[in-house]
Motif scaffolding. Structure first.
Motif, PDB file in Angstrom:
ATOM      1  N   TYR A  65       0.836  -1.200   0.000  1.00  0.00           N
ATOM      2  CA  TYR A  65       0.000   0.000   0.000  1.00  0.00           C
ATOM      3  C   TYR A  65       0.871   1.250   0.000  1.00  0.00           C
ATOM      4  O   TYR A  65       1.972   1.238   0.543  1.00  0.00           O
ATOM      5  CB  TYR A  65      -0.874   0.053   1.261  1.00  0.00           C
ATOM      6  CG  TYR A  65      -1.837  -1.089   1.408  1.00  0.00           C
ATOM      7  CD1 TYR A  65      -3.041  -1.097   0.707  1.00  0.00           C
ATOM      8  CD2 TYR A  65      -1.555  -2.162   2.243  1.00  0.00           C
ATOM      9  CE1 TYR A  65      -3.933  -2.140   0.850  1.00  0.00           C
ATOM     10  CE2 TYR A  65      -2.447  -3.206   2.391  1.00  0.00           C
ATOM     11  CZ  TYR A  65      -3.630  -3.197   1.691  1.00  0.00           C
ATOM     12  OH  TYR A  65      -4.513  -4.237   1.828  1.00  0.00           O
ATOM     13  N   THR A 104      -7.864   3.750  -5.008  1.00  0.00           N
ATOM     14  CA  THR A 104      -9.174   4.023  -4.438  1.00  0.00           C
ATOM     15  C   THR A 104      -9.225   5.482  -4.011  1.00  0.00           C
ATOM     16  O   THR A 104      -8.391   5.921  -3.224  1.00  0.00           O
ATOM     17  CB  THR A 104      -9.412   3.124  -3.200  1.00  0.00           C
ATOM     18  OG1 THR A 104      -9.281   1.770  -3.598  1.00  0.00           O
ATOM     19  CG2 THR A 104     -10.773   3.352  -2.610  1.00  0.00           C
ATOM     20  N   CYS A 115      -2.996   0.331  -4.083  1.00  0.00           N
ATOM     21  CA  CYS A 115      -2.723  -1.045  -3.689  1.00  0.00           C
ATOM     22  C   CYS A 115      -2.000  -1.737  -4.837  1.00  0.00           C
ATOM     23  O   CYS A 115      -2.373  -1.565  -6.001  1.00  0.00           O
ATOM     24  CB  CYS A 115      -4.013  -1.807  -3.426  1.00  0.00           C
ATOM     25  SG  CYS A 115      -5.129  -1.027  -2.264  1.00  0.00           S
ATOM     26  N   GLN A 140     -10.137  -8.669  -3.401  1.00  0.00           N
ATOM     27  CA  GLN A 140      -9.908  -7.475  -2.582  1.00  0.00           C
ATOM     28  C   GLN A 140      -8.857  -7.748  -1.530  1.00  0.00           C
ATOM     29  O   GLN A 140      -8.853  -8.816  -0.923  1.00  0.00           O
ATOM     30  CB  GLN A 140     -11.183  -7.088  -1.815  1.00  0.00           C
ATOM     31  CG  GLN A 140     -12.119  -6.197  -2.496  1.00  0.00           C
ATOM     32  CD  GLN A 140     -13.205  -5.729  -1.511  1.00  0.00           C
ATOM     33  OE1 GLN A 140     -13.543  -6.398  -0.540  1.00  0.00           O
ATOM     34  NE2 GLN A 140     -13.745  -4.567  -1.774  1.00  0.00           N
ATOM     35  N   ILE A 144      -8.873  -3.368   2.567  1.00  0.00           N
ATOM     36  CA  ILE A 144      -9.970  -2.738   1.828  1.00  0.00           C
ATOM     37  C   ILE A 144     -11.301  -3.392   2.195  1.00  0.00           C
ATOM     38  O   ILE A 144     -12.311  -2.708   2.401  1.00  0.00           O
ATOM     39  CB  ILE A 144      -9.718  -2.795   0.307  1.00  0.00           C
ATOM     40  CG1 ILE A 144      -8.399  -2.113  -0.049  1.00  0.00           C
ATOM     41  CG2 ILE A 144     -10.883  -2.189  -0.455  1.00  0.00           C
ATOM     42  CD1 ILE A 144      -8.256  -0.686   0.418  1.00  0.00           C
ATOM     43  N   ASN A 148     -14.409  -1.428   3.833  1.00  0.00           N
ATOM     44  CA  ASN A 148     -15.735  -1.431   3.214  1.00  0.00           C
ATOM     45  C   ASN A 148     -16.824  -1.876   4.184  1.00  0.00           C
ATOM     46  O   ASN A 148     -17.955  -1.411   4.102  1.00  0.00           O
ATOM     47  CB  ASN A 148     -15.745  -2.286   1.949  1.00  0.00           C
ATOM     48  CG  ASN A 148     -15.010  -1.623   0.811  1.00  0.00           C
ATOM     49  OD1 ASN A 148     -14.822  -0.403   0.788  1.00  0.00           O
ATOM     50  ND2 ASN A 148     -14.567  -2.421  -0.147  1.00  0.00           N
TER      51      ASN A 148
END
Length: 179
Positions: A65, A104, A115, A140, A144, A148
């Motif tokens: 990340y 994102t 990512c 995913q 993340i 979410n």
């Protein structure tokens, strides 16, 4: 088939030492050095689920990340992606050229979370699911997926997200709804 009888997608978590199927079987693995060993064990887990749809959550051990601060000069997704690729190259060197990078947006004029996952992992994962007759609907990272799940609860508030995995801890700070 009626939508009333449609089965929920499988949810599979893939880690270095374990593969978990939500509400079902879990396979413990000898801790591997990379993603190949867990992927080799996956076909056995998928056998009884032919013609199903699946969502995969990757352990953060497979993901890198970086947070990209807001930059008003960047106008398109392609420009943001170029910045993310450059940042990963600076942080990780030539190896980053072999990674799939996604971004994102976290707020309209806020930082972007980038990512990166080994491209070979994504390709091998797709091939494994095709061979098993299971449709891979999404992949995913764990961080993340965790975000979410709490996104609506946090709203414009603040919190820490802590993802604990074997030999790894991933921390993220959401402050006033922004990474």
């Amino acid at each position: 088939m009626s939508l009333l009888w449609r089965r929920k997608p499988l949810r599979i978590a893939l880690g270095l030492d374990r593969i978990m199927l939500w509400g079902g079987k879990s396979i413990e693995l000898e801790r591997a050095e990379d993603w190949r060993a867990p992927l080799d064990a996956l076909p056995e887990l998928l056998k009884p689920h032919r013609n199903r749809e699946a969502n995969v959550v990757l352990a953060d051990q497979f993901v890198r990340y970086t947070l990209l601060p807001w930059n008003e000069a960047l106008k398109t997704d392609e420009q943001w992606l170029a910045l993310a690729r450059h940042r990963f190259s600076v942080l990780h060197g030539a190896a980053s050229a072999e990674w799939d990078v996604t971004i994102t947006a976290t707020a309209p004029k806020g930082p972007r979370l980038a990512c990166a996952v080994d491209r070979q992992l994504i390709e091998a994962l797709a091939s494994t699911f095709v061979a098993a007759g299971v449709q891979l609907a999404s992949v995913q990272p764990f961080l993340i997926a965790a975000f979410n799940r709490i996104r609506k609860t946090v709203g414009s508030g603040s919190c820490w997200i802590v993802v604990e995995e074997t030999a790894r801890l991933t921390l993220a700070l959401i402050q006033h709804g922004v990474w």
